[in-house]
Design an enzyme around this catalytic site. Sequence first.
Site, mmCIF file in Angstrom:
data_model
loop_
_atom_site.group_PDB
_atom_site.id
_atom_site.type_symbol
_atom_site.label_atom_id
_atom_site.label_comp_id
_atom_site.label_asym_id
_atom_site.label_seq_id
_atom_site.Cartn_x
_atom_site.Cartn_y
_atom_site.Cartn_z
ATOM 1 N N HIS A 53 -5.931 21.889 35.558
ATOM 2 C CA HIS A 53 -4.518 21.491 35.579
ATOM 3 C C HIS A 53 -3.902 22.046 36.854
ATOM 4 O O HIS A 53 -4.082 23.215 37.180
ATOM 5 C CB HIS A 53 -3.834 22.099 34.350
ATOM 6 C CG HIS A 53 -2.569 21.430 33.960
ATOM 7 N ND1 HIS A 53 -1.362 22.068 33.941
ATOM 8 C CD2 HIS A 53 -2.329 20.164 33.539
ATOM 9 C CE1 HIS A 53 -0.427 21.230 33.524
ATOM 10 N NE2 HIS A 53 -0.989 20.070 33.268
ATOM 11 N N ARG A 80 -5.451 25.835 28.503
ATOM 12 C CA ARG A 80 -4.294 25.651 29.407
ATOM 13 C C ARG A 80 -3.015 25.590 28.574
ATOM 14 O O ARG A 80 -2.260 26.539 28.506
ATOM 15 C CB ARG A 80 -4.501 24.385 30.264
ATOM 16 C CG ARG A 80 -3.569 24.286 31.456
ATOM 17 C CD ARG A 80 -2.169 23.836 31.130
ATOM 18 N NE ARG A 80 -2.101 22.478 30.610
ATOM 19 C CZ ARG A 80 -0.980 21.949 30.108
ATOM 20 N NH1 ARG A 80 0.143 22.643 30.050
ATOM 21 N NH2 ARG A 80 -0.991 20.716 29.638
ATOM 22 N N THR A 99 6.634 15.658 26.314
ATOM 23 C CA THR A 99 6.740 17.072 26.659
ATOM 24 C C THR A 99 7.631 17.869 25.709
ATOM 25 O O THR A 99 7.387 19.039 25.454
ATOM 26 C CB THR A 99 7.258 17.183 28.120
ATOM 27 O OG1 THR A 99 6.363 16.439 28.945
ATOM 28 C CG2 THR A 99 7.354 18.608 28.606
ATOM 29 N N HIS A 127 3.695 16.760 21.998
ATOM 30 C CA HIS A 127 4.163 18.033 21.436
ATOM 31 C C HIS A 127 4.646 17.831 20.006
ATOM 32 O O HIS A 127 4.953 16.713 19.576
ATOM 33 C CB HIS A 127 5.242 18.649 22.343
ATOM 34 C CG HIS A 127 4.616 19.434 23.458
ATOM 35 N ND1 HIS A 127 4.443 20.792 23.382
ATOM 36 C CD2 HIS A 127 4.075 19.032 24.630
ATOM 37 C CE1 HIS A 127 3.834 21.206 24.490
ATOM 38 N NE2 HIS A 127 3.600 20.155 25.270
ATOM 39 N N HIS A 187 -0.344 13.029 25.393
ATOM 40 C CA HIS A 187 -0.239 14.469 25.117
ATOM 41 C C HIS A 187 1.051 14.636 24.326
ATOM 42 O O HIS A 187 2.142 14.490 24.873
ATOM 43 C CB HIS A 187 -0.190 15.178 26.478
ATOM 44 C CG HIS A 187 0.112 16.636 26.491
ATOM 45 N ND1 HIS A 187 -0.844 17.588 26.796
ATOM 46 C CD2 HIS A 187 1.266 17.329 26.302
ATOM 47 C CE1 HIS A 187 -0.278 18.794 26.794
ATOM 48 N NE2 HIS A 187 1.004 18.660 26.479
ATOM 49 N N HIS A 214 -5.919 16.617 -11.510
ATOM 50 C CA HIS A 214 -6.729 16.454 -10.299
ATOM 51 C C HIS A 214 -8.163 16.936 -10.523
ATOM 52 O O HIS A 214 -9.120 16.252 -10.162
ATOM 53 C CB HIS A 214 -6.114 17.236 -9.133
ATOM 54 C CG HIS A 214 -4.870 16.609 -8.598
ATOM 55 N ND1 HIS A 214 -4.692 16.294 -7.277
ATOM 56 C CD2 HIS A 214 -3.728 16.225 -9.221
ATOM 57 C CE1 HIS A 214 -3.500 15.749 -7.104
ATOM 58 N NE2 HIS A 214 -2.891 15.702 -8.272
HETATM 59 C C1 HCA Z 1 3.314 21.795 31.000
HETATM 60 C C2 HCA Z 1 3.767 20.454 30.574
HETATM 61 C C3 HCA Z 1 2.766 19.537 29.951
HETATM 62 C C4 HCA Z 1 1.945 18.819 30.991
HETATM 63 C C5 HCA Z 1 1.078 17.725 30.479
HETATM 64 C C6 HCA Z 1 0.261 17.037 31.543
HETATM 65 C C7 HCA Z 1 3.643 18.574 29.121
HETATM 66 O O1 HCA Z 1 3.377 22.706 30.171
HETATM 67 O O2 HCA Z 1 2.898 21.969 32.126
HETATM 68 O O3 HCA Z 1 -0.275 17.675 32.430
HETATM 69 O O4 HCA Z 1 0.149 15.820 31.501
HETATM 70 O O5 HCA Z 1 3.702 18.699 27.915
HETATM 71 O O6 HCA Z 1 4.303 17.768 29.766
HETATM 72 O O7 HCA Z 1 1.935 20.237 29.054
HETATM 73 CU CU CU Z 2 2.409 20.127 27.024
#
Ligand code: HCA
Ligand code: CU
Length: 403
Positions: free
Chosen positions: A96, A32, A190, A219, A217, A313
């Site tokens: 999702h 996804r 995000t 990034h 989650h 090393h």
């Molecule tokens: C996206 C955003 C998402 C959703 C994460 C989630 C994010 O690309 O749809 O479903 O909790 O980073 O917020 O990946």
């Molecule tokens: Cu995301």
Amino acid sequence: MEDTEPQNAAANGITPRRTNIKSVEILDTTLREGEQFSRAHFSFPQKIEIATALARFGVDYIEVGSPVSYPNALEELTTMVSQLKKRNSNSKVLVHCRVNQEDVDMALETGAYGINLFMGTSKFLQKASHGKSVEEVSKLACNMVEYVHSKGRFARFGAEDAFRTDLKDLLYICAALDEAGVDQVDFPDTVGGATPFEVYDRILEFTKRFRFKVEFHGHNDTGCGVANALAAMEAGAHCINVTVMGIGERNGICSLSGLVSRLYSLDRELVKQYNLVELPKLDKMVATILGVPIPHDMPITAPNAFTHKAGIHTKAILQDSQAYEVLRPEDFGIRRTLDIASRITGKHAIAARVRELELELEDADIAIITEKVRHAAGLEPISLENVDLIIKSHKPSSAGKED
Ligand code: HCA
Ligand code: CU
């Protein structure tokens, strides 16, 4: 995994580690979030190949894209779910899905274990994405969670852009979701801008207040994907989102290898349920499908993740691999290598190569050969074959004396 030493001490030599992590579930979203990487265009057979490999590794959840995301997605997802079931996979499939009745009905049709609802909660996304108020988001999310539950499935909600959402707004939505009995709530960073300290503080607000399981989650826009996942776990997050090699929107999210190496080096018990030797195969497979190399800094699976080069090393590694390793390559089915063909090589590494070639040479000869290699390598790397030639063509000093 056989081991005679205490886990923590064996892995890193620091006992005890400063950690509160008891257990973690891995949610892989390569199919996804990973598909949102601009270079990813997975065919259906490739998706099946990736899902099967993820199941072999043993991720707890496999997140897939929405059945409305492209024309024949519903058909493909339904086939994937049934194939994984046939293979008795323990990895549960989560779809999702927007908070939208039609999308959810299609997602339920796939036969997946659960539905990963999501909706923007920050002011940015309220304005730029759906135009709904916090109260409306909360109501819609709760109704949909109840609907998914009425169909007997796992219901999770993702508060998109959680780290730029006012805390009071998030707490309002979370209280309603908790009341509605949501199984799990994801707090995505995000835009990848949160710091580990911010993630820790905010995640703690949710883990201490609510009954639902907390998911994170993160990034990687500021390179904090793995560090932020660690902060979330320390604050009690139960489930972490990853993708193979960290692929995703822009430069992606926390990588599976990054999370596994982070947990393993804290305490190997935390990853004992996973089939670790499958990890390098998984990264290689996805890299090949994408037509990109595995990044040089990818924990565990980078081509040189276990290559030791500097003389200091290699000398230490030859005595005790833990001197310069926090991960044991053999646990991942990888062999450590010594890069001896460079101008910074040392005599212990050259001596080890001499032994591998089943030759016997005096220390003085090894020292001469080492200097020859250091000069030959210069700025241009030379090959191991070149090193072997230098070793084999060297005239041992003792042989000279005997003549
Ligand atoms: C996206 C955003 C998402 C959703 C994460 C989630 C994010 O690309 O749809 O479903 O909790 O980073 O917020 O990946
Ligand atoms: Cu995301």
